[in-house]
Design an enzyme around this catalytic site. Structure first.
Site, PDB file in Angstrom:
ATOM      1  N   GLY A  97      22.731  44.834  45.864  1.00 30.39           N
ATOM      2  CA  GLY A  97      22.177  45.211  44.567  1.00 30.39           C
ATOM      3  C   GLY A  97      21.528  46.575  44.608  1.00 30.39           C
ATOM      4  O   GLY A  97      21.792  47.369  45.525  1.00 30.39           O
ATOM      5  N   GLU A 139      27.305  48.358  47.552  1.00 31.48           N
ATOM      6  CA  GLU A 139      28.333  48.996  46.721  1.00 31.48           C
ATOM      7  C   GLU A 139      27.925  50.427  46.411  1.00 31.48           C
ATOM      8  O   GLU A 139      27.175  50.685  45.493  1.00 31.48           O
ATOM      9  CB  GLU A 139      28.531  48.217  45.420  1.00 31.48           C
ATOM     10  CG  GLU A 139      29.066  46.830  45.682  1.00 31.48           C
ATOM     11  CD  GLU A 139      29.283  46.019  44.423  1.00 31.48           C
ATOM     12  OE1 GLU A 139      29.395  46.597  43.326  1.00 31.48           O
ATOM     13  OE2 GLU A 139      29.345  44.795  44.536  1.00 31.48           O
ATOM     14  N   THR A 210      38.821  42.518  44.582  1.00 33.48           N
ATOM     15  CA  THR A 210      40.018  42.858  43.818  1.00 33.48           C
ATOM     16  C   THR A 210      39.881  42.435  42.352  1.00 33.48           C
ATOM     17  O   THR A 210      40.608  41.567  41.870  1.00 33.48           O
ATOM     18  CB  THR A 210      41.247  42.187  44.453  1.00 33.48           C
ATOM     19  OG1 THR A 210      40.896  40.833  44.793  1.00 33.48           O
ATOM     20  CG2 THR A 210      41.708  42.921  45.689  1.00 33.48           C
TER      21      THR A 210
END
Ligand SMILES: *[C@@H]1O[C@H](CO)[C@@H](O)[C@H](O)[C@H]1NC(C)=O
Length: 453
Positions: A97, A139, A210
């Protein structure tokens, strides 16, 4: 000899299971969805997945792994109690996060000392809360930090975590904690974020995300998670699909058996801006937020079930996925048929299995889609060739089945089955589960285990 054979049998079973993972994510924010969409660890079917990943934990300003929600520790405990029902279930805690819009990994990985603090805190936290592993959800390395340095620091973090997990296992005579990561699916992001050859040996598995290949940020409709490109794709868009993404991972040297294909239980929505309704139709933003997920841009599978009852459903044969449209709303999503196509692709490429984002967006209670609880994940499980779940599903029966009733009013735990010593009962939240011992063994209440007669 017989003992040895049983041990071998256990090893073989474990080995087979390790090449066939079904990893399911749950989120700690799904508990805030209204009424029947509220989801907590208690809604998990203990026999559905091989691994459950609890999202999400964070890294505090002292570089320690730390919870986010007020009741996380309560939910960890509920999650871990599922393992007394299904002893082969594995649970992992996902960390990631952002904090004020920035990944907390960026500061933590920057120095060897802060990585060491994080790793030490992670092991102690995971062991305290009875997790079997850690899932890294950064990420992405190299995204809004310093690209080249963060890529290398991610490698260092993965390597150091893995070494520390081995040490912890040796010192404490325990099974090593598992280490996994959620990883990118866009080719440029993959290239920027990972030293694939260097991280792969240290990760038990990698969840390739994906999905989110297309969404309302684009000016025309496109599918969230297509298997193949569409003939309308041009330029880099021809890589916005599973086939292109996972092929790239394989070409960079990622071992197929460590890659897990991502199966979304949600669709991405658009607001159509003309009379056109097909793939590539002009759009200007997302459709209205769903009544339960309450976030514009995506709908949970159970919200899509409500929508498709009045919408027009089309199959994109080039991409092997469906979309549905009604009025000015458009959603590209996954159903049982597209899941089957993806499982075929996954099997043909010898991947290690599947991961699902998320359990809480499937019709987990079975109240929306008229297809029973967890229609998508149950279908995925079946398509992957898992044996039927070893459960005695309690339910309304006209003639009362004494077995179904066994656990009513009993505390959670294991009990002998006086009618058949080769089996035993497991009680969990009032539900009855019947298990069978390995051939040749019978259940002994003295050890709460299967052993020689
Ligand atoms: C799938 O990916 C492979 C490897 O990049 C490529 O050769 C093949 O043409 C792709 N298939 C489709 C239908 O796009």
């Amino acid at each position: 000899m017989a003992r040895l054979l049983t041990a071998l049998g256990v090893l073989l079973t474990l080995h087979m299971a390790s090449s066939n993972k079904l990893v399911c994510h749950m989120t700690n924010w799904a508990q805030y969805r209204p009424s029947v969409a509220k989801f907590t660890a208690d809604n998990i079917d203990p026999f559905l997945c091989t691994h459950v990943i609890y999202a999400l934990a964070t890294i505090n300003s002292f570089n320690q792994l730390s919870p986010i929600e007020w009741n996380d520790e309560q939910q960890y405990q509920r999650l871990s109690s599922l393992k007394s029902v299904n002893p082969v279930l594995k649970t992992l805690l996902s960390v990631g996060g952002t904090v004020n819009g920035v990944s907390p990994f960026i500061a933590m990985v920057a120095k060897p000392e802060s990585r060491a603090v994080f790793i030490k805190s992670a092991i102690s936290f995971l062991r305290t809360h009875n997790f079997d592993g850690l899932n890294l959800a950064w990420e992405y390395p190299g995204h809004n930090g310093s690209p080249q340095e963060d890529k290398e620091r991610f490698t260092l973090l993965v390597t150091e975590l893995s070494v520390a997990f081995e040490e912890d296992a040796r010192e404490n005579r325990k099974t090593p904690l598992l280490l996994s990561a959620n990883v990118a699916s866009f080719r440029p992001t993959i290239d920027r974020a990972y030293e694939v050859n260097k991280i792969s040996p240290y990760l038990d598995f990698m969840n390739v995300m994906t999905y989110d290949f297309h969404g309302h940020w684009e000016p025309a409709t496109g599918h969230n998670s297509p298997l193949y490109p569409s003939s309308a794709d041009s330029g880099s868009h021809s890589h916005h699909n599973i086939n292109s993404s996972v092929s790239h991972w394989l070409s960079l040297g990622a071992p197929a058996e460590k890659l897990l294909l991502g199966f979304p239980t949600y669709g991405r929505t658009y607001h159509l801006s003309s009379a056109a309704t097909g793939l590539g139709a002009p759009a200007n933003g997302p459709a209205e937020a769903g009544p339960y997920t309450r976030t514009a841009g995506f709908w949970a599978f159970y919200e899509i079930c409500d929508f498709t009852s009045s919408a027009t459903v089309e199959w994109i044969s080039e991409q092997e996925v469906p979309y549905a449209t009604y009025g000015s709303s458009w959603v590209g999503y996954d159903d049982k048929r597209s899941y089957s196509s993806k499982v075929q692709w996954m099997t043909a490429h010898n991947l290690g299995g599947a991961h699902v984002w998320t359990l809480d967006m499937d019709d987990f209670g079975g109240s929306f889609c008229s297809a029973g609880p967890y229609p998508l994940v149950n279908h995925l499980r079946m398509s992957m060739g898992f044996p039927p779940k070893p459960t005695t599903t309690p339910g309304p029966t006209t003639t009362r089945d004494p077995m179904v009733d066994f656990c009513r009013g009993r505390p959670d735990g294991l009990y002998e089955n006086l009618a058949d010593k080769t089996t035993y009962f497991q009680c969990f939240q009032g539900n009855t589960y019947l298990h069978r011992c390995q051939p040749g063994l019978i259940y002994w209440d003295s050890c709460k285990c299967c052993n020689w007669p």
